[in-house]
Design a protein around this motif. Structure first.
Motif, PDB file in Angstrom:
ATOM      1  N   VAL A   1      -3.482 -12.897   9.478  1.00  0.00           N
ATOM      2  CA  VAL A   1      -4.011 -11.682   8.867  1.00  0.00           C
ATOM      3  C   VAL A   1      -2.846 -10.958   8.209  1.00  0.00           C
ATOM      4  CG1 VAL A   1      -5.172  -9.485   9.324  1.00  0.00           C
ATOM      5  CG2 VAL A   1      -5.791 -11.532  10.639  1.00  0.00           C
ATOM      6  N   PRO A   2      -3.018 -10.497   6.974  1.00  0.00           N
ATOM      7  CA  PRO A   2      -1.951  -9.745   6.319  1.00  0.00           C
ATOM      8  C   PRO A   2      -1.602  -8.495   7.131  1.00  0.00           C
ATOM      9  CG  PRO A   2      -3.680 -10.301   4.761  1.00  0.00           C
ATOM     10  CD  PRO A   2      -4.195 -10.642   6.119  1.00  0.00           C
ATOM     11  N   GLY A   3      -0.337  -8.318   7.408  1.00  0.00           N
ATOM     12  CA  GLY A   3       0.091  -7.161   8.197  1.00  0.00           C
ATOM     13  C   GLY A   3      -0.223  -5.837   7.546  1.00  0.00           C
ATOM     14  N   SER A   4      -0.223  -5.801   6.208  1.00  0.00           N
ATOM     15  CA  SER A   4      -0.460  -4.541   5.504  1.00  0.00           C
ATOM     16  C   SER A   4      -1.842  -3.965   5.786  1.00  0.00           C
ATOM     17  CB  SER A   4      -0.266  -4.724   4.000  1.00  0.00           C
ATOM     18  OG  SER A   4      -1.212  -5.616   3.470  1.00  0.00           O
ATOM     19  N   SER A   5      -2.763  -4.786   6.257  1.00  0.00           N
ATOM     20  CA  SER A   5      -4.096  -4.269   6.555  1.00  0.00           C
ATOM     21  C   SER A   5      -4.092  -3.381   7.803  1.00  0.00           C
ATOM     22  CB  SER A   5      -5.092  -5.422   6.720  1.00  0.00           C
ATOM     23  OG  SER A   5      -4.710  -6.278   7.762  1.00  0.00           O
ATOM     24  N   PHE A   6      -2.960  -3.304   8.511  1.00  0.00           N
ATOM     25  CA  PHE A   6      -2.851  -2.478   9.712  1.00  0.00           C
ATOM     26  C   PHE A   6      -1.942  -1.262   9.523  1.00  0.00           C
ATOM     27  CE2 PHE A   6      -3.739  -6.819  11.059  1.00  0.00           C
ATOM     28  CZ  PHE A   6      -4.894  -6.617  11.785  1.00  0.00           C
ATOM     29  N   PHE A   7      -1.374  -1.085   8.329  1.00  0.00           N
ATOM     30  CA  PHE A   7      -0.409  -0.009   8.099  1.00  0.00           C
ATOM     31  C   PHE A   7      -0.835   0.894   6.954  1.00  0.00           C
ATOM     32  CE2 PHE A   7       2.186  -3.696   9.525  1.00  0.00           C
ATOM     33  CZ  PHE A   7       2.620  -3.171  10.732  1.00  0.00           C
ATOM     34  N   HIS A   8      -0.478   2.162   7.066  1.00  0.00           N
ATOM     35  CA  HIS A   8      -0.622   3.088   5.943  1.00  0.00           C
ATOM     36  C   HIS A   8       0.594   2.967   5.031  1.00  0.00           C
ATOM     37  CE1 HIS A   8      -4.218   5.145   7.307  1.00  0.00           C
ATOM     38  NE2 HIS A   8      -3.692   5.240   8.515  1.00  0.00           N
TER      39      HIS A   8
END
Length: 125
Positions: free
Chosen positions: A77-84
């Motif tokens: 899963v792309p990590g950016s989907s969990f960060f602002h």
């Protein structure tokens, strides 16, 4: 609330067994990533690990995750989907899997660096 009451009634042995099981999966997969020389954030109680893919020049973790699934056979899963924050160099692996699945993923990930180096027309950089 009812589910919480049920959980509170489980024995300490149940929770010890659960902890041992997840600890085993973590050690197997995270240890494998370390042996392969990948950079990652050591999980502190989660059943996933964030791996740093900046060594591959990744600028778009979504496209890299898609490329890796298609070309390496391991989904992340792309990590950016969990960060602002504007973070695009992390991918997330879930390791709550059977040993055989984790070992196969590590076998495939062993070829990741070579496949990246041989890749043509990369659109995630």
């Amino acid at each position: 609330m009812e589910a919480a009451v049920v959980g509170l009634n489980f024995s300490d042995a149940y929770y010890k067994e659960l902890q041992d099981h997840y600890t085993h999966m973590k050690k197997l997969f995270v240890g494998g990533l370390a042996n392969l020389g990948f950079q990652f954030t050591e999980p502190q109680g989660a059943y996933y690990v964030l791996m740093d893919v900046s060594e591959f020049g990744v600028k778009d973790d979504y496209k890299f995750a898609e490329w890796m699934t298609a070309n390496v056979g391991v989904a992340a899963v792309p990590g950016s989907s969990f960060f602002h924050e504007d973070i695009h160099n992390l991918i997330r692996f879930h390791f709550a899997k059977e040993d055989a699945t984790l070992n196969e993923a590590l076998t495939r990930l062993e070829k990741l660096k070579k496949k990246v180096n041989n890749a043509q027309n990369i659109d995630w950089r």
